[in-house]
Design a protein around this motif. Structure first.
Motif, PDB file in Angstrom:
ATOM      1  N   GLN A 362      19.350  16.757   6.875  1.00  0.00           N
ATOM      2  CA  GLN A 362      20.016  17.142   6.965  1.00  0.00           C
ATOM      3  C   GLN A 362      20.937  16.359   8.405  1.00  0.00           C
ATOM      4  O   GLN A 362      20.455  15.633   9.476  1.00  0.00           O
ATOM      5  CB  GLN A 362      19.939  18.180   8.137  1.00  0.00           C
ATOM      6  CG  GLN A 362      18.867  19.976   7.782  1.00  0.00           C
ATOM      7  CD  GLN A 362      19.955  21.110   6.868  1.00  0.00           C
ATOM      8  OE1 GLN A 362      21.261  20.225   6.725  1.00  0.00           O
ATOM      9  NE2 GLN A 362      19.010  20.752   5.506  1.00  0.00           N
ATOM     10  N   VAL A 363      22.001  16.189   8.003  1.00  0.00           N
ATOM     11  CA  VAL A 363      23.174  14.851   8.087  1.00  0.00           C
ATOM     12  C   VAL A 363      24.565  15.697   9.296  1.00  0.00           C
ATOM     13  O   VAL A 363      24.967  15.738   8.561  1.00  0.00           O
ATOM     14  CB  VAL A 363      22.482  13.825   7.067  1.00  0.00           C
ATOM     15  CG1 VAL A 363      24.306  12.503   7.883  1.00  0.00           C
ATOM     16  CG2 VAL A 363      22.193  13.085   6.664  1.00  0.00           C
ATOM     17  N   LEU A 364      24.270  14.400  10.204  1.00  0.00           N
ATOM     18  CA  LEU A 364      25.678  15.205  10.693  1.00  0.00           C
ATOM     19  C   LEU A 364      26.656  13.361  10.318  1.00  0.00           C
ATOM     20  O   LEU A 364      26.461  12.715  10.318  1.00  0.00           O
ATOM     21  CB  LEU A 364      25.808  14.541  11.939  1.00  0.00           C
ATOM     22  CG  LEU A 364      26.895  14.839  13.301  1.00  0.00           C
ATOM     23  CD1 LEU A 364      27.473  15.928  13.182  1.00  0.00           C
ATOM     24  CD2 LEU A 364      26.910  13.895  14.910  1.00  0.00           C
ATOM     25  N   ILE A 387      33.940  14.853   8.040  1.00  0.00           N
ATOM     26  CA  ILE A 387      33.964  14.300  10.072  1.00  0.00           C
ATOM     27  C   ILE A 387      33.294  15.700  10.083  1.00  0.00           C
ATOM     28  O   ILE A 387      34.160  16.996  11.582  1.00  0.00           O
ATOM     29  CB  ILE A 387      34.913  13.493  10.488  1.00  0.00           C
ATOM     30  CG1 ILE A 387      34.678  12.494   9.420  1.00  0.00           C
ATOM     31  CG2 ILE A 387      34.317  13.177  11.622  1.00  0.00           C
ATOM     32  CD1 ILE A 387      35.882  11.728   9.709  1.00  0.00           C
ATOM     33  N   GLY A 388      32.115  15.666  11.096  1.00  0.00           N
ATOM     34  CA  GLY A 388      31.693  16.907  12.322  1.00  0.00           C
ATOM     35  C   GLY A 388      31.309  17.478  11.481  1.00  0.00           C
ATOM     36  O   GLY A 388      29.895  18.525  12.188  1.00  0.00           O
ATOM     37  N   SER A 389      30.932  17.737  10.359  1.00  0.00           N
ATOM     38  CA  SER A 389      29.907  19.027   9.657  1.00  0.00           C
ATOM     39  C   SER A 389      28.733  18.074   9.454  1.00  0.00           C
ATOM     40  O   SER A 389      28.040  16.779   9.388  1.00  0.00           O
ATOM     41  CB  SER A 389      30.584  19.049   8.653  1.00  0.00           C
ATOM     42  OG  SER A 389      30.577  18.670   7.232  1.00  0.00           O
ATOM     43  N   ILE A 390      27.287  19.260   9.303  1.00  0.00           N
ATOM     44  CA  ILE A 390      26.418  19.030   8.406  1.00  0.00           C
ATOM     45  C   ILE A 390      25.867  19.276   7.556  1.00  0.00           C
ATOM     46  O   ILE A 390      26.526  20.108   6.650  1.00  0.00           O
ATOM     47  CB  ILE A 390      25.297  19.639   9.622  1.00  0.00           C
ATOM     48  CG1 ILE A 390      25.542  19.120  11.495  1.00  0.00           C
ATOM     49  CG2 ILE A 390      24.370  19.814   9.704  1.00  0.00           C
ATOM     50  CD1 ILE A 390      24.917  19.986  11.740  1.00  0.00           C
ATOM     51  N   VAL A 391      25.768  18.412   6.471  1.00  0.00           N
ATOM     52  CA  VAL A 391      25.554  17.866   5.371  1.00  0.00           C
ATOM     53  C   VAL A 391      23.606  17.897   4.682  1.00  0.00           C
ATOM     54  O   VAL A 391      23.122  17.178   5.627  1.00  0.00           O
ATOM     55  CB  VAL A 391      26.146  17.499   4.585  1.00  0.00           C
ATOM     56  CG1 VAL A 391      27.673  17.349   4.453  1.00  0.00           C
ATOM     57  CG2 VAL A 391      26.129  16.094   4.535  1.00  0.00           C
ATOM     58  N   GLN A 392      23.114  18.530   3.824  1.00  0.00           N
ATOM     59  CA  GLN A 392      21.912  18.441   3.560  1.00  0.00           C
ATOM     60  C   GLN A 392      21.716  17.557   1.868  1.00  0.00           C
ATOM     61  O   GLN A 392      22.972  17.872   1.282  1.00  0.00           O
ATOM     62  CB  GLN A 392      21.342  19.744   2.843  1.00  0.00           C
ATOM     63  CG  GLN A 392      20.373  19.574   1.773  1.00  0.00           C
ATOM     64  CD  GLN A 392      19.990  21.265   2.296  1.00  0.00           C
ATOM     65  OE1 GLN A 392      18.941  21.536   3.026  1.00  0.00           O
ATOM     66  NE2 GLN A 392      19.152  21.092   0.534  1.00  0.00           N
ATOM     67  N   VAL A 393      21.350  16.284   2.406  1.00  0.00           N
ATOM     68  CA  VAL A 393      21.179  15.308   1.163  1.00  0.00           C
ATOM     69  C   VAL A 393      20.331  15.101   0.838  1.00  0.00           C
ATOM     70  O   VAL A 393      19.150  15.587   1.314  1.00  0.00           O
ATOM     71  CB  VAL A 393      21.941  14.514   2.227  1.00  0.00           C
ATOM     72  CG1 VAL A 393      23.463  14.794   2.397  1.00  0.00           C
ATOM     73  CG2 VAL A 393      21.067  13.415   3.289  1.00  0.00           C
ATOM     74  N   ARG A 412      26.157  21.678   1.869  1.00  0.00           N
ATOM     75  CA  ARG A 412      26.686  21.993   3.769  1.00  0.00           C
ATOM     76  C   ARG A 412      26.066  22.808   4.538  1.00  0.00           C
ATOM     77  O   ARG A 412      26.034  24.067   4.469  1.00  0.00           O
ATOM     78  CB  ARG A 412      28.781  21.779   4.306  1.00  0.00           C
ATOM     79  CG  ARG A 412      28.936  22.551   5.424  1.00  0.00           C
ATOM     80  CD  ARG A 412      30.152  22.507   5.824  1.00  0.00           C
ATOM     81  NE  ARG A 412      30.753  21.189   5.126  1.00  0.00           N
ATOM     82  CZ  ARG A 412      31.245  21.161   4.503  1.00  0.00           C
ATOM     83  NH1 ARG A 412      32.032  22.300   3.938  1.00  0.00           N
ATOM     84  NH2 ARG A 412      31.925  19.610   4.293  1.00  0.00           N
ATOM     85  N   GLU A 413      25.531  22.666   5.429  1.00  0.00           N
ATOM     86  CA  GLU A 413      24.630  24.311   6.686  1.00  0.00           C
ATOM     87  C   GLU A 413      25.746  24.941   6.739  1.00  0.00           C
ATOM     88  O   GLU A 413      27.097  24.657   6.884  1.00  0.00           O
ATOM     89  CB  GLU A 413      24.442  23.255   7.860  1.00  0.00           C
ATOM     90  CG  GLU A 413      23.267  24.316   8.306  1.00  0.00           C
ATOM     91  CD  GLU A 413      23.183  23.506  10.101  1.00  0.00           C
ATOM     92  OE1 GLU A 413      23.346  23.233  11.085  1.00  0.00           O
ATOM     93  OE2 GLU A 413      21.947  22.570   9.773  1.00  0.00           O
TER      94      GLU A 413
END
Length: 437
Positions: A362-364, A387-393, A412-413
């Motif tokens: 999970q990446v900011l 920018i500013g979201s949290i995404v799963q990669v 996206r989370e």
């Protein structure tokens, strides 16, 4: 009129305080150097930043604040480029910025409160920083920071919780900062600990998605804080320890309060309880009296503790500190040992990054939108996101000490993403660089 420009040098605490300064200055035509004094090199960089700022903004008022200015205000006031010098306590007070006095610096040891003003916004950063503690009651023999920051003092939990709750409305991640973060609380009614503060934040701010802690003194990690670091999913699996050395004699001469064995044991316990946890550490190369065998113990500590976020500092004497009066290691040897520490840290980090290939993180998302940091603070690059979201990669490889990743569809989370797109100021120093937290 040009807008104020605040240049933050050194620690995360300076970065947090720079936001408050920015808010206090409004639209004044001013350049502020928020200085650091952790090493002689930091003071040198402050002087370089002052001269560069004067060249770039010749008509602006130039003010120096921060630790270097607090410790030696006369020297900075004497620089022809400098218009004013403001102390570390005064820099958070509107009255100091309104004062016409060329030097506004009080005795920092007399200050009893911290964070009287909290920054109105962190809109230019993907993560937000909250000062919960300032100053230090310890007197490590190499360190001048207590003379720049004063004695340890804590922000009441209620004020911290209110601030975090406000920031959680616009930021997915908040970082708690301080000069000696794990000393939080004894000066407050009821003597709460850092662990109790973290518990209250998590309980009272359910909207907060990620909480991160800056540098910790391992000897002060009690059972409550340990349980949170290893068992609370919203507290990031990233622990940065103030280790400084891996040799017991050098630690004693530094006047540190832990032994090598205690550091290794703490890391082993952390990893046993939360295997994905990433360890960072500050290490000093070439401390006075360090011989090759002593250095070898510090070098080996990187592998023994699996330090993947190492901040290496070649020792340089700070005037007035006990270590400056000890027998010094020749500068060429200091430089060589620092290089060897960095090489070993790079090797351990490379192995760790390779071990993450194939994992899901999970990446900011940070500016410019194609990079960010995972919970373990590994840097990750991917296709541009909000920018500013949290995404799963999905981690696919390693390039130039950075993880590469792909984003599965609908990665996206859950929840409303926090978008900072379009308001990021490229002139500002990045909030997510690799310096000590």
């Amino acid at each position: 009129m040009s807008s104020p420009h605040v240049i933050s040098l050194g620690c995360r605490l300076n970065l947090a305080e720079s936001e408050t300064i920015r808010a206090l200055l409004s639209d004044r035509d001013m350049v502020v150097i928020n200085s650091c004094a952790v090493t002689n090199e930091a003071v040198k960089q402050t002087r370089q930043a002052i001269r560069r700022a004067r060249r770039e903004r010749p008509g602006a008022e130039l003010v120096v604040t921060g630790c270097a200015a607090q410790i030696d205000p006369t020297a900075f006031a004497a620089m022809p480029e400098v218009d004013r010098v403001i102390g570390n306590a005064e820099k958070l007070q509107a009255s100091a910025w309104a004062s016409p006095e060329p030097v506004v610096v009080q005795d920092i040891m007399g200050v009893r409160e911290t964070a009287p003003h909290l920054a109105a916004s962190f809109s230019t950063h993907a993560r937000a920083f909250v000062e919960v503690q300032n100053g230090c009651d310890h007197r490590c023999t190499f360190c001048a920071i207590p003379y720049g920051r004063g004695n340890s003092r804590s922000v009441p939990a209620g004020a911290v919780i209110d601030r975090v709750a406000q920031l959680a409305e616009s930021h997915a991640e908040v970082v708690l900062t301080g000069v000696d973060l794990t000393s939080y609380g004894p000066d407050l009614p009821g003597a709460p600990s850092l662990g109790q503060l973290v518990e209250r934040i998590l309980a009272h701010v359910p909207r907060l998605r990620r909480l991160r802690l800056s540098s910790l003194d391992g000897i002060e990690v009690d059972d409550r804080l340990f349980a949170l670091l290893t068992g609370e999913p919203r507290l990031m699996p990233h622990v940065h320890l103030s280790l400084q050395a891996g040799d017991d004699m050098i630690l004693k001469r530094m006047k540190r309060r832990h032994s090598r064995a205690q550091s290794v044991a703490l890391v082993e316990r952390l990893r046993a309880a939360r295997p994905e946890i990433a360890i960072g550490a500050d290490l000093i190369a070439g401390f006075p009296t360090e011989d090759e065998a002593m250095f070898a113990n510090t070098l080996a500590l990187i592998a023994d503790c699996g330090i993947v976020h190492a901040h290496i500092f070649p020792y340089s004497p700070r005037s007035g500190t006990p270590a400056a009066r000890m027998p010094q290691v020749p500068p060429a040897i200091v430089k060589d040992r620092a290089a060897r520490l960095r090489a070993e840290a790079g090797r351990v980090r490379d192995n760790w990054l390779q071990s993450l290939v194939g994992s899901t993180q999970q990446v900011l998302v940070e500016r410019p939108g194609d990079r960010g940091h995972a919970g373990n603070f590994a840097e990750v690059r991917f296709s541009a996101q909000e920018i500013g979201s949290i995404v799963q990669v999905q981690i696919t490889g390693v390039e130039s000490n950075t993880l590469t990743a792909t984003l599965p569809r609908h990665s996206r989370e859950g929840g409303n993403p926090f978008s900072l797109q379009g308001i990021m100021d490229p002139r500002l120093r990045g909030d997510d660089e690799g310096e000590s937290m």
